[in-house]
Write a protein that holds these residues in place. Sequence first.
Motif, PDB file in Angstrom:
ATOM      1  N   ASN A   3       0.864  -1.262  -0.087  1.00  0.00           N
ATOM      2  CA  ASN A   3      -0.032  -0.024   0.073  1.00  0.00           C
ATOM      3  C   ASN A   3       0.938   1.198   0.056  1.00  0.00           C
ATOM      4  OD1 ASN A   3      -2.438  -1.416  -0.153  1.00  0.00           O
ATOM      5  ND2 ASN A   3      -2.929  -1.083   1.989  1.00  0.00           N
ATOM      6  N   PHE A   4       2.009   1.238   0.382  1.00  0.00           N
ATOM      7  CA  PHE A   4       3.038   2.362   0.308  1.00  0.00           C
ATOM      8  C   PHE A   4       3.090   2.856  -1.267  1.00  0.00           C
ATOM      9  CE2 PHE A   4       7.259   4.034  -0.290  1.00  0.00           C
ATOM     10  CZ  PHE A   4       7.240   5.086   0.661  1.00  0.00           C
ATOM     11  N   PHE A   5       3.544   1.864  -1.802  1.00  0.00           N
ATOM     12  CA  PHE A   5       3.638   2.097  -3.203  1.00  0.00           C
ATOM     13  C   PHE A   5       2.246   2.333  -3.874  1.00  0.00           C
ATOM     14  CE2 PHE A   5       7.423  -0.220  -2.519  1.00  0.00           C
ATOM     15  CZ  PHE A   5       8.369   0.758  -2.898  1.00  0.00           C
ATOM     16  N   LEU A   6       1.262   1.618  -3.515  1.00  0.00           N
ATOM     17  CA  LEU A   6       0.039   1.855  -4.235  1.00  0.00           C
ATOM     18  C   LEU A   6      -0.407   3.129  -3.876  1.00  0.00           C
ATOM     19  CD1 LEU A   6      -1.996   0.535  -5.911  1.00  0.00           C
ATOM     20  CD2 LEU A   6      -3.195  -0.603  -3.906  1.00  0.00           C
ATOM     21  N   GLU A   7      -0.266   3.622  -3.214  1.00  0.00           N
ATOM     22  CA  GLU A   7      -0.961   5.300  -2.683  1.00  0.00           C
ATOM     23  C   GLU A   7      -0.147   6.051  -3.427  1.00  0.00           C
ATOM     24  OE1 GLU A   7      -1.353   5.852   1.584  1.00  0.00           O
ATOM     25  OE2 GLU A   7      -2.593   4.029   1.727  1.00  0.00           O
ATOM     26  N   LYS A   8       1.103   5.982  -3.548  1.00  0.00           N
ATOM     27  CA  LYS A   8       2.087   6.627  -4.632  1.00  0.00           C
ATOM     28  C   LYS A   8       1.451   6.534  -6.039  1.00  0.00           C
ATOM     29  CE  LYS A   8       5.796   7.370  -1.276  1.00  0.00           C
ATOM     30  NZ  LYS A   8       5.507   8.433  -1.049  1.00  0.00           N
ATOM     31  N   TRP A   9       1.493   5.506  -6.512  1.00  0.00           N
ATOM     32  CA  TRP A   9       0.882   5.036  -7.640  1.00  0.00           C
ATOM     33  C   TRP A   9      -0.279   5.779  -8.005  1.00  0.00           C
ATOM     34  CZ3 TRP A   9      -3.051   2.508 -10.312  1.00  0.00           C
ATOM     35  CH2 TRP A   9      -2.766   2.055 -11.684  1.00  0.00           C
ATOM     36  N   ILE A  10      -1.287   5.726  -6.970  1.00  0.00           N
ATOM     37  CA  ILE A  10      -2.643   6.440  -7.093  1.00  0.00           C
ATOM     38  C   ILE A  10      -2.598   7.844  -7.402  1.00  0.00           C
ATOM     39  CG2 ILE A  10      -5.001   6.692  -6.287  1.00  0.00           C
ATOM     40  CD1 ILE A  10      -4.678   3.846  -4.798  1.00  0.00           C
ATOM     41  N   LEU A  71     -10.529  -1.596 -23.079  1.00  0.00           N
ATOM     42  CA  LEU A  71     -10.106  -1.007 -24.437  1.00  0.00           C
ATOM     43  C   LEU A  71     -11.642  -0.706 -25.079  1.00  0.00           C
ATOM     44  CD1 LEU A  71      -7.121  -3.115 -25.812  1.00  0.00           C
ATOM     45  CD2 LEU A  71      -7.628  -0.370 -25.354  1.00  0.00           C
ATOM     46  N   GLN A  72     -12.782  -1.351 -24.695  1.00  0.00           N
ATOM     47  CA  GLN A  72     -14.267  -1.262 -25.091  1.00  0.00           C
ATOM     48  C   GLN A  72     -14.396   0.534 -24.800  1.00  0.00           C
ATOM     49  OE1 GLN A  72     -16.807  -4.358 -24.203  1.00  0.00           O
ATOM     50  NE2 GLN A  72     -15.683  -5.774 -25.068  1.00  0.00           N
ATOM     51  N   GLN A  73     -14.018   0.781 -23.819  1.00  0.00           N
ATOM     52  CA  GLN A  73     -14.186   2.213 -23.479  1.00  0.00           C
ATOM     53  C   GLN A  73     -13.153   3.181 -23.529  1.00  0.00           C
ATOM     54  OE1 GLN A  73     -15.149   2.278 -18.863  1.00  0.00           O
ATOM     55  NE2 GLN A  73     -15.478   4.453 -18.897  1.00  0.00           N
ATOM     56  N   TYR A  74     -11.811   2.849 -23.516  1.00  0.00           N
ATOM     57  CA  TYR A  74     -10.615   3.677 -23.442  1.00  0.00           C
ATOM     58  C   TYR A  74     -10.126   3.431 -24.659  1.00  0.00           C
ATOM     59  CZ  TYR A  74     -11.545   4.364 -18.528  1.00  0.00           C
ATOM     60  OH  TYR A  74     -12.321   4.855 -17.350  1.00  0.00           O
ATOM     61  N   ASP A  75      -9.218   4.227 -25.295  1.00  0.00           N
ATOM     62  CA  ASP A  75      -8.566   4.255 -26.346  1.00  0.00           C
ATOM     63  C   ASP A  75      -6.967   3.616 -26.022  1.00  0.00           C
ATOM     64  OD1 ASP A  75     -10.307   5.480 -28.047  1.00  0.00           O
ATOM     65  OD2 ASP A  75      -9.262   7.500 -27.829  1.00  0.00           O
ATOM     66  N   ILE A  76      -6.679   3.915 -24.815  1.00  0.00           N
ATOM     67  CA  ILE A  76      -5.334   3.062 -24.447  1.00  0.00           C
ATOM     68  C   ILE A  76      -5.448   2.483 -22.950  1.00  0.00           C
ATOM     69  CG2 ILE A  76      -3.116   3.859 -23.801  1.00  0.00           C
ATOM     70  CD1 ILE A  76      -3.011   6.192 -25.749  1.00  0.00           C
ATOM     71  N   VAL A  77      -4.847   1.580 -22.895  1.00  0.00           N
ATOM     72  CA  VAL A  77      -4.802   0.899 -21.454  1.00  0.00           C
ATOM     73  C   VAL A  77      -3.442   0.634 -21.215  1.00  0.00           C
ATOM     74  CG1 VAL A  77      -5.390  -1.163 -20.392  1.00  0.00           C
ATOM     75  CG2 VAL A  77      -6.958  -0.098 -21.612  1.00  0.00           C
ATOM     76  N   ILE A  78      -2.848   1.034 -19.984  1.00  0.00           N
ATOM     77  CA  ILE A  78      -1.490   0.684 -19.550  1.00  0.00           C
ATOM     78  C   ILE A  78      -1.723  -0.191 -18.307  1.00  0.00           C
ATOM     79  CG2 ILE A  78       0.472   1.885 -18.596  1.00  0.00           C
ATOM     80  CD1 ILE A  78      -0.290   4.382 -20.147  1.00  0.00           C
ATOM     81  N   GLY A  79      -1.090  -1.020 -18.345  1.00  0.00           N
ATOM     82  CA  GLY A  79      -0.827  -2.198 -17.136  1.00  0.00           C
ATOM     83  C   GLY A  79       0.300  -2.137 -16.616  1.00  0.00           C
ATOM     84  N   CYS A  80       0.366  -1.899 -15.182  1.00  0.00           N
ATOM     85  CA  CYS A  80       1.825  -1.844 -14.739  1.00  0.00           C
ATOM     86  C   CYS A  80       1.469  -2.277 -13.130  1.00  0.00           C
ATOM     87  CB  CYS A  80       2.594  -1.082 -14.869  1.00  0.00           C
ATOM     88  SG  CYS A  80       1.727   0.952 -13.973  1.00  0.00           S
ATOM     89  N   ASP A  81       2.533  -2.492 -12.519  1.00  0.00           N
ATOM     90  CA  ASP A  81       2.465  -2.924 -11.002  1.00  0.00           C
ATOM     91  C   ASP A  81       2.488  -1.803 -10.064  1.00  0.00           C
ATOM     92  OD1 ASP A  81       2.425  -5.765 -11.317  1.00  0.00           O
ATOM     93  OD2 ASP A  81       4.793  -5.905 -11.210  1.00  0.00           O
TER      94      ASP A  81
END
Length: 94
Positions: A3-10, A71-81
Amino acid sequence: HDNFFLEKWIKYYGHQIGEEHLYIYLDGKDQDPPKHSGKANIIFCDKIPGPIGSAEPGRLAFLSKKAAHHLQQYDIVIGCDADEFLVVEPKLGK
């Protein structure tokens, strides 16, 4: 702690594209959601069983299906940890 990283990611990606466009898939329904998730979409998923190495193909297949759906809703999807950040070249001024 994740959650330390996740909160910074958000915070980082929420500022870039809006928290409401963030989709976070937690691997296991027993995980604690981040305390500061704003408008991000937090989805609790069943844990993909097995050691990390052998569970990876199933995890990637699951995330690929989710990306195809988005991708049905967005033009681009980025997936990352949660500990990965994409940064545009600063010289571009964007």
